[in-house]
Design a protein around this motif. Structure first.
Motif, mmCIF file in Angstrom:
data_model
loop_
_atom_site.group_PDB
_atom_site.id
_atom_site.type_symbol
_atom_site.label_atom_id
_atom_site.label_comp_id
_atom_site.label_asym_id
_atom_site.label_seq_id
_atom_site.Cartn_x
_atom_site.Cartn_y
_atom_site.Cartn_z
ATOM 1 N N ARG A 1 16.269 32.396 -1.846
ATOM 2 C CA ARG A 1 15.180 31.644 -0.583
ATOM 3 C C ARG A 1 14.425 32.100 0.107
ATOM 4 N N LEU A 2 14.306 33.510 -0.307
ATOM 5 C CA LEU A 2 12.742 33.972 0.290
ATOM 6 C C LEU A 2 11.874 33.260 -0.524
ATOM 7 N N PHE A 3 11.943 33.307 -1.497
ATOM 8 C CA PHE A 3 10.957 33.201 -3.097
ATOM 9 C C PHE A 3 10.500 31.285 -2.135
ATOM 10 N N SER A 4 11.635 30.765 -2.487
ATOM 11 C CA SER A 4 11.539 28.841 -2.314
ATOM 12 C C SER A 4 11.161 28.986 -0.966
ATOM 13 N N VAL A 5 11.089 30.043 0.100
ATOM 14 C CA VAL A 5 10.478 29.221 1.293
ATOM 15 C C VAL A 5 8.803 29.772 1.255
ATOM 16 N N TYR B 1 11.551 19.886 3.719
ATOM 17 C CA TYR B 1 11.994 20.554 2.153
ATOM 18 C C TYR B 1 12.665 22.181 2.785
ATOM 19 N N CYS B 2 12.670 22.480 3.901
ATOM 20 C CA CYS B 2 13.158 23.833 4.216
ATOM 21 C C CYS B 2 15.026 23.984 3.858
ATOM 22 N N TYR B 3 15.013 22.491 5.123
ATOM 23 C CA TYR B 3 16.117 21.838 5.367
ATOM 24 C C TYR B 3 16.810 21.749 4.453
ATOM 25 N N TYR B 4 16.739 20.597 2.989
ATOM 26 C CA TYR B 4 17.267 20.245 2.074
ATOM 27 C C TYR B 4 17.329 21.066 0.795
ATOM 28 N N PHE B 5 16.220 22.035 0.753
ATOM 29 C CA PHE B 5 16.359 23.011 -0.594
ATOM 30 C C PHE B 5 16.448 23.785 -0.132
ATOM 31 N N PRO B 6 15.974 24.581 -0.329
ATOM 32 C CA PRO B 6 16.074 26.291 -0.067
ATOM 33 C C PRO B 6 17.525 27.056 0.926
ATOM 34 N N SER B 7 17.908 25.574 1.478
ATOM 35 C CA SER B 7 19.565 25.702 2.587
ATOM 36 C C SER B 7 20.371 26.240 1.491
ATOM 37 N N ARG B 8 20.331 25.364 0.513
ATOM 38 C CA ARG B 8 21.360 25.197 -0.584
ATOM 39 C C ARG B 8 21.512 26.478 -1.747
ATOM 40 N N ILE B 9 20.515 26.516 -1.691
ATOM 41 C CA ILE B 9 20.253 28.230 -2.283
ATOM 42 C C ILE B 9 20.730 29.636 -1.634
ATOM 43 N N LYS B 10 20.755 30.748 -2.480
ATOM 44 C CA LYS B 10 21.464 31.622 -2.479
ATOM 45 C C LYS B 10 20.895 32.350 -1.296
ATOM 46 N N ALA B 11 21.424 32.588 -0.373
ATOM 47 C CA ALA B 11 20.654 33.349 0.915
ATOM 48 C C ALA B 11 20.148 35.222 -0.111
ATOM 49 N N GLY B 12 18.843 35.122 0.758
ATOM 50 C CA GLY B 12 18.027 36.581 0.292
ATOM 51 C C GLY B 12 16.981 36.289 -0.267
#
Length: 338
Positions: A35-39, A21-32
């Motif tokens: 992305r932290l909230f998604s992880v 999940y972290c590889y395919y989804f949060p990686s496409r979210i803007k860093a900061g």
């Protein structure tokens, strides 16, 4: 044993799904922060995984791989930092880099290579240490003082070296060793920064030392900022070890382990400050003496603050027993298969 292995499979399957999940989804979210909230939900789950085990080794390794190092890697990844950035080329590499305390070797030719027979000696010595617990009561105090540090170092060295070989073969690339002969350290700075648990040191350097240094750089001189950064890094390391110790002992923190790292942080910072003085430049200590003093200080202070909580809970003895039981289990399965 079999029930624990079934639990291990379930935990790893769950972890791999989360990492995917972290590889395919949060990686496409803007860093900061986005992305932290998604992880963060994944980090919370990783923090609970060790509780599924009753085995000391499985609980401890899960706490190290997922609750500790894995979570730190994912948090750094949220800010485009750490070993997961840039994003690995495929999911398998991302899973390996997240789950295991490994890091790609940047310049293999510059690494000091020790002979392979040295690893065999360490394995043999590890076997001796495991059986030494049967005679612990009759050991002289000097050997008792060295028993737990030797056990911890040799077990980590052997297991993480085998893990390094596995990752190297599966990924087809060289990864850095976790230890660089820590018994050869000539100072605390050398021990903690260049020889002991290098993956964790690297992550703490990126996740704690550099950010604190940037903040302190605005408030004080560079020399003082470095000392504050060293202390902050050791403090965070101590708190992280408290979490791992909780999973090992299932007891509330006694803060001895934090005090151990605070003490070493203060001593390392003091050592760094003294090295900059004219007196230190003139007074040259022989390597043999500095190694004896460094390793002796680590062993004595670990016996004072690092191991007492583990000793009271019989963690080290149980770790030795589990290794011996695992060896017997493997022997039984092999002979049964034959």
């Amino acid at each position: 044993m079999e029930e624990q292995l079934k639990t291990l499979i379930k935990v790893w399957v769950s972890a791999i799904i989360c990492i995917s999940y972290c590889y395919y989804f949060p990686s496409r979210i803007k860093a900061g922060l986005p992305r932290l909230f998604s992880v963060l939900p994944i980090c919370a789950l990783f923090g609970l995984l060790p509780l599924f085990f009753s085995s000391i080794h499985l609980s401890g390794s899960t706490a190290l791989f997922f609750s500790g190092v894995g979570n730190l890697k994912l948090i750094l990844f949220c800010f485009d930092q750490g070993p997961l950035y840039p994003l690995p080329s495929n999911l398998f590499k991302f899973v390996c880099y997240t789950c295991f305390p490994v890091k790609l070797e940047q310049n293999p030719k510059s690494q000091n290579r020790f002979p392979k027979w040295l690893f065999a000696v360490k394995v043999a010595l590890f076997g001796v240490v495991l059986h030494a617990y049967n005679y612990k009561q009759s050991l002289p105090p000097f050997l008792k003082l060295w028993l737990h540090p030797l056990h911890l170092y040799l077990e980590l060295e052997v297991l993480l070296t085998l893990l390094k070989v596995f990752v190297t073969i599966t990924l087809g690339c060289e990864v850095e060793p976790q230890f660089n002969e820590p018994y050869l350290a000539t100072s605390l700075q050398d021990f903690w920064g260049s020889r002991w648990n290098l993956m964790v040191s690297s992550i703490l350097r990126v996740g704690v030392y550099y950010p604190v240094r940037r903040v302190c750089g605005y408030l004080m001189s560079s020399d003082y900022a470095k000392l504050i950064c060293v202390f902050a890094t050791f403090l965070v390391s101590g708190l992280g070890h408290e979490v791992v110790f909780f999973f090992l002992t299932r007891e509330l923190p006694t803060w001895e382990i934090t005090l151990f790292f605070v003490l070493h942080g203060v001593c390392t910072a003091t050592e760094m400050a003294i090295k900059r003085t004219e007196f230190a430049r003139r007074w040259v200590v022989r390597p043999a003496v500095s190694r004896l003093l460094t390793v002796g200080f680590v062993v004595v202070t670990s016996g004072w603050l690092f191991f007492p909580q583990l000793t009271r809970s019989d963690v080290m003895e149980r770790r030795a027993s589990e290794i011996l039981l695992l060896i017997d289990f493997v022997k039984t399965q092999v002979f049964h298969f034959i």
